[in-house]
Design an enzyme around this catalytic site. Structure first.
Site, PDB file in Angstrom:
ATOM      1  N   ASP A 147      -7.144   1.792  -5.115  1.00 22.59           N
ATOM      2  CA  ASP A 147      -7.652   1.967  -6.279  1.00 22.59           C
ATOM      3  C   ASP A 147      -8.867   3.087  -6.179  1.00 22.59           C
ATOM      4  O   ASP A 147      -8.797   3.906  -5.559  1.00 22.59           O
ATOM      5  CB  ASP A 147      -8.602   0.525  -6.564  1.00 22.59           C
ATOM      6  CG  ASP A 147      -8.506   0.203  -8.086  1.00 22.59           C
ATOM      7  OD1 ASP A 147      -9.384   1.048  -8.702  1.00 22.59           O
ATOM      8  OD2 ASP A 147      -7.749  -0.571  -8.396  1.00 22.59           O
ATOM      9  N   ASP A 207     -21.239 -10.439  -2.977  1.00 22.03           N
ATOM     10  CA  ASP A 207     -20.281 -11.308  -3.097  1.00 22.03           C
ATOM     11  C   ASP A 207     -18.718 -10.723  -2.318  1.00 22.03           C
ATOM     12  O   ASP A 207     -17.857 -11.203  -2.540  1.00 22.03           O
ATOM     13  CB  ASP A 207     -19.980 -11.314  -4.447  1.00 22.03           C
ATOM     14  CG  ASP A 207     -19.647 -12.863  -4.832  1.00 22.03           C
ATOM     15  OD1 ASP A 207     -19.674 -13.897  -3.880  1.00 22.03           O
ATOM     16  OD2 ASP A 207     -19.420 -13.319  -6.157  1.00 22.03           O
ATOM     17  N   ASP A 214     -10.798   6.797   2.537  1.00 22.12           N
ATOM     18  CA  ASP A 214     -10.952   7.274   1.181  1.00 22.12           C
ATOM     19  C   ASP A 214      -9.961   8.582   1.210  1.00 22.12           C
ATOM     20  O   ASP A 214     -10.156   9.648   1.597  1.00 22.12           O
ATOM     21  CB  ASP A 214     -12.397   7.887   0.917  1.00 22.12           C
ATOM     22  CG  ASP A 214     -12.513   8.360  -0.462  1.00 22.12           C
ATOM     23  OD1 ASP A 214     -11.665   8.986  -1.278  1.00 22.12           O
ATOM     24  OD2 ASP A 214     -13.718   8.222  -1.051  1.00 22.12           O
ATOM     25  N   ASP A 237     -12.430  11.057   3.902  1.00 21.86           N
ATOM     26  CA  ASP A 237     -13.137  10.667   4.712  1.00 21.86           C
ATOM     27  C   ASP A 237     -13.098   9.245   4.870  1.00 21.86           C
ATOM     28  O   ASP A 237     -12.158   8.439   4.089  1.00 21.86           O
ATOM     29  CB  ASP A 237     -14.479  11.138   4.242  1.00 21.86           C
ATOM     30  CG  ASP A 237     -14.978  10.388   2.975  1.00 21.86           C
ATOM     31  OD1 ASP A 237     -14.629   9.316   2.688  1.00 21.86           O
ATOM     32  OD2 ASP A 237     -15.596  11.050   2.055  1.00 21.86           O
ATOM     33  N   ASP A 250     -15.050   6.733   4.044  1.00 24.03           N
ATOM     34  CA  ASP A 250     -16.159   5.840   3.241  1.00 24.03           C
ATOM     35  C   ASP A 250     -15.477   5.747   1.954  1.00 24.03           C
ATOM     36  O   ASP A 250     -15.977   6.244   1.059  1.00 24.03           O
ATOM     37  CB  ASP A 250     -17.344   6.683   3.102  1.00 24.03           C
ATOM     38  CG  ASP A 250     -18.319   5.985   2.521  1.00 24.03           C
ATOM     39  OD1 ASP A 250     -18.141   4.588   2.442  1.00 24.03           O
ATOM     40  OD2 ASP A 250     -19.239   6.378   1.904  1.00 24.03           O
ATOM     41  N   HIS A 300     -14.110   0.113 -11.174  1.00 19.43           N
ATOM     42  CA  HIS A 300     -12.883  -0.637 -11.325  1.00 19.43           C
ATOM     43  C   HIS A 300     -12.208  -1.242 -10.286  1.00 19.43           C
ATOM     44  O   HIS A 300     -11.684  -2.206 -10.104  1.00 19.43           O
ATOM     45  CB  HIS A 300     -11.808   0.539 -11.585  1.00 19.43           C
ATOM     46  CG  HIS A 300     -10.474   0.169 -12.196  1.00 19.43           C
ATOM     47  ND1 HIS A 300      -9.462  -0.056 -11.247  1.00 19.43           N
ATOM     48  CD2 HIS A 300      -9.968  -0.044 -13.425  1.00 19.43           C
ATOM     49  CE1 HIS A 300      -8.548  -0.563 -11.837  1.00 19.43           C
ATOM     50  NE2 HIS A 300      -8.562  -0.534 -13.097  1.00 19.43           N
ATOM     51  N   GLU A 341     -16.239 -13.904  -2.455  1.00 15.09           N
ATOM     52  CA  GLU A 341     -16.648 -15.025  -1.434  1.00 15.09           C
ATOM     53  C   GLU A 341     -16.600 -16.107  -2.387  1.00 15.09           C
ATOM     54  O   GLU A 341     -17.492 -16.058  -3.243  1.00 15.09           O
ATOM     55  CB  GLU A 341     -17.869 -14.678  -0.736  1.00 15.09           C
ATOM     56  CG  GLU A 341     -17.557 -13.515   0.408  1.00 15.09           C
ATOM     57  CD  GLU A 341     -19.084 -13.059   0.858  1.00 15.09           C
ATOM     58  OE1 GLU A 341     -19.617 -13.585   1.158  1.00 15.09           O
ATOM     59  OE2 GLU A 341     -19.185 -11.658   0.961  1.00 15.09           O
ATOM     60  N   TYR A 354       9.442   0.741 -11.796  1.00 16.32           N
ATOM     61  CA  TYR A 354      10.518   1.087 -10.743  1.00 16.32           C
ATOM     62  C   TYR A 354      11.479  -0.273 -10.655  1.00 16.32           C
ATOM     63  O   TYR A 354      10.650  -1.370 -10.441  1.00 16.32           O
ATOM     64  CB  TYR A 354      10.035   1.406  -9.499  1.00 16.32           C
ATOM     65  CG  TYR A 354       9.257   2.877  -9.524  1.00 16.32           C
ATOM     66  CD1 TYR A 354       9.975   3.888 -10.106  1.00 16.32           C
ATOM     67  CD2 TYR A 354       8.107   3.110  -9.146  1.00 16.32           C
ATOM     68  CE1 TYR A 354       9.446   5.058 -10.141  1.00 16.32           C
ATOM     69  CE2 TYR A 354       7.624   4.317  -9.284  1.00 16.32           C
ATOM     70  CZ  TYR A 354       8.045   5.226  -9.622  1.00 16.32           C
ATOM     71  OH  TYR A 354       7.604   6.548  -9.588  1.00 16.32           O
ATOM     72  N   ASP A 394       7.252  -8.628 -15.065  1.00 15.04           N
ATOM     73  CA  ASP A 394       7.864  -9.772 -14.607  1.00 15.04           C
ATOM     74  C   ASP A 394       7.040 -11.119 -14.843  1.00 15.04           C
ATOM     75  O   ASP A 394       7.787 -12.220 -15.158  1.00 15.04           O
ATOM     76  CB  ASP A 394       7.731  -9.826 -12.870  1.00 15.04           C
ATOM     77  CG  ASP A 394       8.470  -8.869 -12.134  1.00 15.04           C
ATOM     78  OD1 ASP A 394       9.620  -8.878 -12.420  1.00 15.04           O
ATOM     79  OD2 ASP A 394       8.009  -7.792 -11.495  1.00 15.04           O
ATOM     80  N   SER A 402      -5.069  -3.948 -15.389  1.00 17.15           N
ATOM     81  CA  SER A 402      -5.572  -3.753 -14.250  1.00 17.15           C
ATOM     82  C   SER A 402      -6.263  -5.270 -13.778  1.00 17.15           C
ATOM     83  O   SER A 402      -6.299  -5.492 -12.426  1.00 17.15           O
ATOM     84  CB  SER A 402      -6.695  -3.009 -14.362  1.00 17.15           C
ATOM     85  OG  SER A 402      -6.119  -1.640 -14.226  1.00 17.15           O
TER      86      SER A 402
END
Length: 385
Positions: free
Chosen positions: A105, A114, A146, A151, A153, A160, A171, A266, A295, A319
């Site tokens: 993402d 959290d 990333d 990198d 991070d 998003h 959590e 697909y 589905d 999403s």
């Protein structure tokens, strides 16, 4: 029944003829013996019932998709039980740190209070030593990678990915914010989306990273590109590694059987393509559909979850629907680690809750049901237990 080698323990006046029995045979064999007996109307296990688990997270009441009591959302009351039966499913377990979900993402805010305790840590990497300790081609990839910036991070500059991650694995029962579908799973942040999107090649790299690390489920709340054979083959090859690829169906309000949206459309049996429904069990107006290509449905309208800057936010879209499914897939793998990807998907698809608004609009015509998908008695169709 003598064949079932059982003794009667008690009878029930409310149901004449009903008996509780103890057998010395394995349960499956005893049930088969009883069901073959023409004098027995039905035989079933003495199922264990449990109270529903409700976490103490203060915003849990906003998470109608997990537990719908008829809450008023955006001025409209919901329909009680128009949800995924998550509180019931939590009585079978609330998640485990050994369960990893790849979030492919925009990245994830690693310091979100959290989420920070549920972020994946690469066990094969020594932080900050400038060496590719695990030999996977990525230096100091302690928290994922990333691929957009190239990198180690994978921080979220958009919101998003953090929202998606919270639905999967915020959590739970920590007295803070919201609860994820899995309270204790580990989120592997794999960023490939930037401000203007991301490339197919970076998405393939991200999926390859997850599969190489043995991750069995990824959430993919993105799409809209063309029909890429390279991406198709990457997902197909992930299938050979037992990987479940959960994909958002898309937000064009189209039928993807006629106007495909990839990767959701697909034709691969390790993809779960997810439409969005609201807190009244209505198909979201923006959600793509497809009697073949989509589905099932899941909550995707006014979903409350974690957001960047250590905040929380509502968001709507397929999403938001997909990570509900990805979280439940992770919980099934945790409860039944011996299952194949086909068996897990079989459990998901065979246990949906039929919903009129989805009739003819997706393969199952129903909404995700976490409790039924995780239950011992769910055989998951021909590929089940």
């Amino acid at each position: 029944s003598q064949a079932a080698q059982c003794t009667t323990l008690r009878r029930f006046a409310l149901v004449p003829g009903l008996e509780q029995v103890r057998t010395t045979l394995p349960a499956a064999q005893a049930l088969a013996e009883f069901r073959a007996n023409p004098w027995v109307e039905y035989a079933e296990p003495d199922y264990i019932q449990r109270k529903s688990a409700v976490p103490n997270d203060p915003y849990f009441g906003l998470e109608w998709g997990l537990h719908n009591l008829g809450q008023v959302i955006n001025g409209t009351p919901g329909i009680p039980d128009a949800d995924i039966d998550m509180t019931e499913a939590w009585e079978l377990g609330t998640g485990h740190a050994d369960s990893v979900v790849a979030v492919i993402d925009t990245g994830v805010q690693s310091s979100h209070p959290d989420l920070d305790g549920n972020l994946w840590t690469n066990p094969g990497e020594v932080p900050g030593n400038g060496i590719d300790d695990d030999g996977n081609g990525y230096v100091d990839d302690v928290r994922g990678w990333d691929f957009f910036a190239g990198d180690n991070d994978p921080e979220d500059e958009d919101g998003h990915g953090t929202h998606v991650a919270g639905t999967i694995g915020a959590e739970g029962n920590n007295g803070l914010g919201v609860a994820g579908v899995s309270w204790r799973c580990r989120i592997m942040p794999l960023r490939f989306l930037g401000p203007l999107g991301g490339t197919t090649s970076d998405a393939i790299d991200a999926l390859n990273y997850a599969v190489a690390k043995g991750v069995r489920v990824s959430n993919n709340s993105w799409g809209g590109g063309g029909n890429s054979m390279a991406l198709y083959e990457a997902i197909e090859n992930a299938r050979a590694m037992g990987h479940v690829f959960v994909a958002a169906a898309g937000n064009r309000g189209e039928n993807i059987d006629r106007l495909p949206e990839y990767p959701a459309a697909y034709d691969l049996d390790n993809i779960l393509s997810v439409a969005a429904v609201d807190h009244r069990d209505q198909l979201a107006s923006f959600s793509n559909v497809g009697a073949v290509g989509v589905d099932l449905g899941a909550p995707g309208v006014y979903v409350a979850s974690t957001y960047t800057n250590s905040t929380y936010a509502w968001a709507s879209g397929t999403s938001m629907a997909a990570p509900h499914v990805a979280g439940v897939v992770a919980l099934i793998f945790e409860r039944f680690p011996e299952l194949t990807h086909q068996q897990v998907i079989g459990r998901i698809l065979s246990s949906t809750r039929a919903t009129p608004s989805l009739a003819g609009k997706c393969v199952t015509g129903g909404v995700l049901n976490a409790m039924a998908a995780r239950a011992d008695r769910n055989l998951g169709g021909p590929d089940g237990l």
